[in-house]
Scaffold this motif. Structure first.
Motif, short mmCIF file in Angstrom:
data_model
loop_
_atom_site.label_atom_id
_atom_site.label_comp_id
_atom_site.label_asym_id
_atom_site.label_seq_id
_atom_site.Cartn_x
_atom_site.Cartn_y
_atom_site.Cartn_z
N ALA A 252 40.28 10.17 47.48
CA ALA A 252 40.74 9.83 48.79
C ALA A 252 42.29 8.97 48.77
CB ALA A 252 39.51 8.71 49.01
N GLY A 253 42.75 8.79 47.62
CA GLY A 253 43.82 7.88 47.56
C GLY A 253 44.94 8.71 47.18
N GLY A 254 44.90 9.80 46.49
CA GLY A 254 45.80 10.25 45.90
C GLY A 254 45.61 11.66 45.19
N PHE A 255 46.52 12.25 44.48
CA PHE A 255 46.30 13.60 43.89
C PHE A 255 47.26 13.93 42.92
CE2 PHE A 255 48.76 13.86 47.79
CZ PHE A 255 49.83 14.71 47.30
N ALA A 256 47.01 14.68 41.82
CA ALA A 256 47.80 15.05 40.87
C ALA A 256 47.92 16.75 40.81
CB ALA A 256 47.28 14.52 39.41
N PHE A 257 49.19 17.26 40.36
CA PHE A 257 49.13 18.72 40.26
C PHE A 257 50.23 19.04 39.20
CE2 PHE A 257 52.25 17.02 43.51
CZ PHE A 257 53.82 17.63 42.90
N SER A 258 50.31 20.34 38.66
CA SER A 258 51.32 20.58 37.84
C SER A 258 52.06 21.47 38.39
CB SER A 258 50.44 21.16 36.42
OG SER A 258 49.77 22.55 36.88
N VAL A 259 53.38 21.68 37.92
CA VAL A 259 54.49 22.16 38.46
C VAL A 259 55.47 22.64 37.35
CG1 VAL A 259 55.49 20.63 39.36
CG2 VAL A 259 55.92 22.77 40.37
N ARG A 260 56.08 24.00 37.32
CA ARG A 260 56.84 24.25 36.43
C ARG A 260 58.40 24.26 37.19
NH1 ARG A 260 55.75 26.72 31.65
NH2 ARG A 260 53.45 27.04 31.30
N ASP A 261 59.05 22.97 37.20
CA ASP A 261 60.32 23.08 37.95
C ASP A 261 60.93 21.79 37.49
OD1 ASP A 261 62.72 22.63 39.89
OD2 ASP A 261 61.93 24.79 40.14
N SER B 110 61.54 16.52 37.12
CA SER B 110 61.86 15.54 35.87
C SER B 110 62.37 14.05 36.32
CB SER B 110 62.72 16.06 34.97
OG SER B 110 63.89 16.35 35.67
N SER B 111 62.82 14.12 37.63
CA SER B 111 63.37 13.10 38.32
C SER B 111 62.86 12.98 39.58
CB SER B 111 64.93 12.93 38.11
OG SER B 111 65.27 14.15 38.71
N ALA B 112 61.64 13.22 39.91
CA ALA B 112 61.21 13.18 41.33
C ALA B 112 60.31 11.95 41.63
CB ALA B 112 60.47 14.29 41.57
N ILE B 113 60.35 10.88 40.77
CA ILE B 113 59.56 9.59 40.95
C ILE B 113 60.21 9.13 42.56
CG2 ILE B 113 58.93 7.31 40.34
CD1 ILE B 113 58.67 8.59 37.54
N GLY B 114 59.38 8.61 43.28
CA GLY B 114 59.94 8.17 44.46
C GLY B 114 60.30 8.85 45.78
N SER B 115 59.95 10.41 45.45
CA SER B 115 60.08 11.38 46.37
C SER B 115 58.83 11.51 47.17
CB SER B 115 60.44 12.92 45.70
OG SER B 115 61.66 12.70 45.07
N ASP B 116 59.22 11.76 48.52
CA ASP B 116 57.97 12.19 49.38
C ASP B 116 57.77 13.50 49.73
OD1 ASP B 116 57.32 9.39 50.12
OD2 ASP B 116 59.20 9.15 51.41
N GLY C 178 52.18 12.94 50.29
CA GLY C 178 52.06 12.19 49.12
C GLY C 178 53.50 11.50 48.88
N HIS C 179 53.48 10.49 47.99
CA HIS C 179 54.51 9.81 47.60
C HIS C 179 54.45 9.77 45.99
CE1 HIS C 179 57.93 6.93 47.44
NE2 HIS C 179 57.42 6.20 46.41
N ILE C 180 55.50 10.43 45.14
CA ILE C 180 55.36 10.66 43.92
C ILE C 180 55.48 9.52 43.09
CG2 ILE C 180 56.45 11.74 41.76
CD1 ILE C 180 57.28 14.16 43.69
N ARG D 224 50.57 9.37 45.29
CA ARG D 224 49.82 8.29 46.13
C ARG D 224 49.98 8.76 47.55
NH1 ARG D 224 52.32 3.71 44.99
NH2 ARG D 224 53.77 3.87 46.67
N MET D 225 48.97 8.95 48.51
CA MET D 225 48.83 9.08 49.60
C MET D 225 49.03 8.05 50.61
SD MET D 225 45.88 12.12 50.59
CE MET D 225 44.61 11.48 49.46
N PRO D 226 49.73 8.10 51.59
CA PRO D 226 50.28 6.68 52.24
C PRO D 226 49.07 6.15 53.07
CG PRO D 226 50.79 8.70 53.55
CD PRO D 226 50.33 9.26 52.24
N GLU D 227 47.82 6.73 53.26
CA GLU D 227 46.76 6.28 53.79
C GLU D 227 45.59 6.67 53.03
OE1 GLU D 227 46.30 6.69 57.98
OE2 GLU D 227 48.23 5.72 58.44
N ASP D 228 44.35 6.20 52.91
CA ASP D 228 43.28 6.82 52.30
C ASP D 228 42.72 7.91 53.25
OD1 ASP D 228 43.58 4.78 50.16
OD2 ASP D 228 41.84 3.39 51.00
N ASN D 229 42.08 8.79 52.54
CA ASN D 229 41.62 10.19 53.36
C ASN D 229 40.28 10.11 53.14
OD1 ASN D 229 41.08 12.85 53.95
ND2 ASN D 229 43.15 13.51 53.79
N THR D 230 39.57 9.74 54.30
CA THR D 230 38.24 9.49 54.44
C THR D 230 37.14 10.72 54.26
OG1 THR D 230 37.97 9.61 56.93
CG2 THR D 230 37.97 7.44 55.80
#
Length: 159
Positions: A47-56, A60-66, A84-86, A101-107
């Protein structure tokens, strides 16, 4: 001579706000800053976030991206598009494991996970406070400190 035998491991408390459910759906990631899209695969969702895998290498430097995440075959219709916010990106042999992290919890996601997650029961803390988490986070440190002290005492007694 004294012998100390430890028969248990310290209790580890999951301090996440919501449990995470493993999923493996295909997803499309759109970076808000530049509009580029990437294909990925979900790892987990809560409800508060998610994780995924990606090949790009962008990730490697995407922390902070929306980002906007699209999961077309997710059974929760109103959660097929997530914002989401990485907050982390780990390179695992050119496959990036990205946590958001999602900006708001998703019920709706919270209810879906609660109703469908058949894995190990996960306890979680909804209201983190210093009082109820102090000993749970310090216990492992205390445990290993006691082991260290007892080892030194044994060495002292042996000599």
């Amino acid at each position: 001579m004294y012998k100390i035998t430890v028969t248990t491991n310290p209790k580890v408390v999951n301090r996440r706000k919501y449990p995470r459910m493993p999923i493996s759906n295909k997803c499309t990631i759109t970076v808000k800053q530049n509009g580029k899209q990437y294909n990925g695969q979900m790892i987990n969702i809560s409800a508060g976030g998610f994780a995924f895998s990606v090949r790009d290498n962008f990730f490697s430097s995407a922390i902070g991206s929306d980002i906007t995440l699209s999961i077309p075959d997710l059974p929760v219709e109103n959660a097929r598009q997530l914002e989401g916010h990485i907050i982390r990106s780990t390179d695992n042999e050119n496959v990036f494991i990205v946590g958001c992290r999602m900006p708001e919890d998703n019920t709706a996601v919270e209810q879906y996970v609660q109703n469908n997650y058949q894995g190990k029961k996960i306890s979680y803390v909804k209201n983190k406070t210093a009082d109820n988490n102090f000993f749970s986070c310090c216990y492992p440190l205390f445990y290993y400190l006691c082991l260290l002290i007892s080892s030194y005492l044994l060495l002292f007694l042996i000599q």
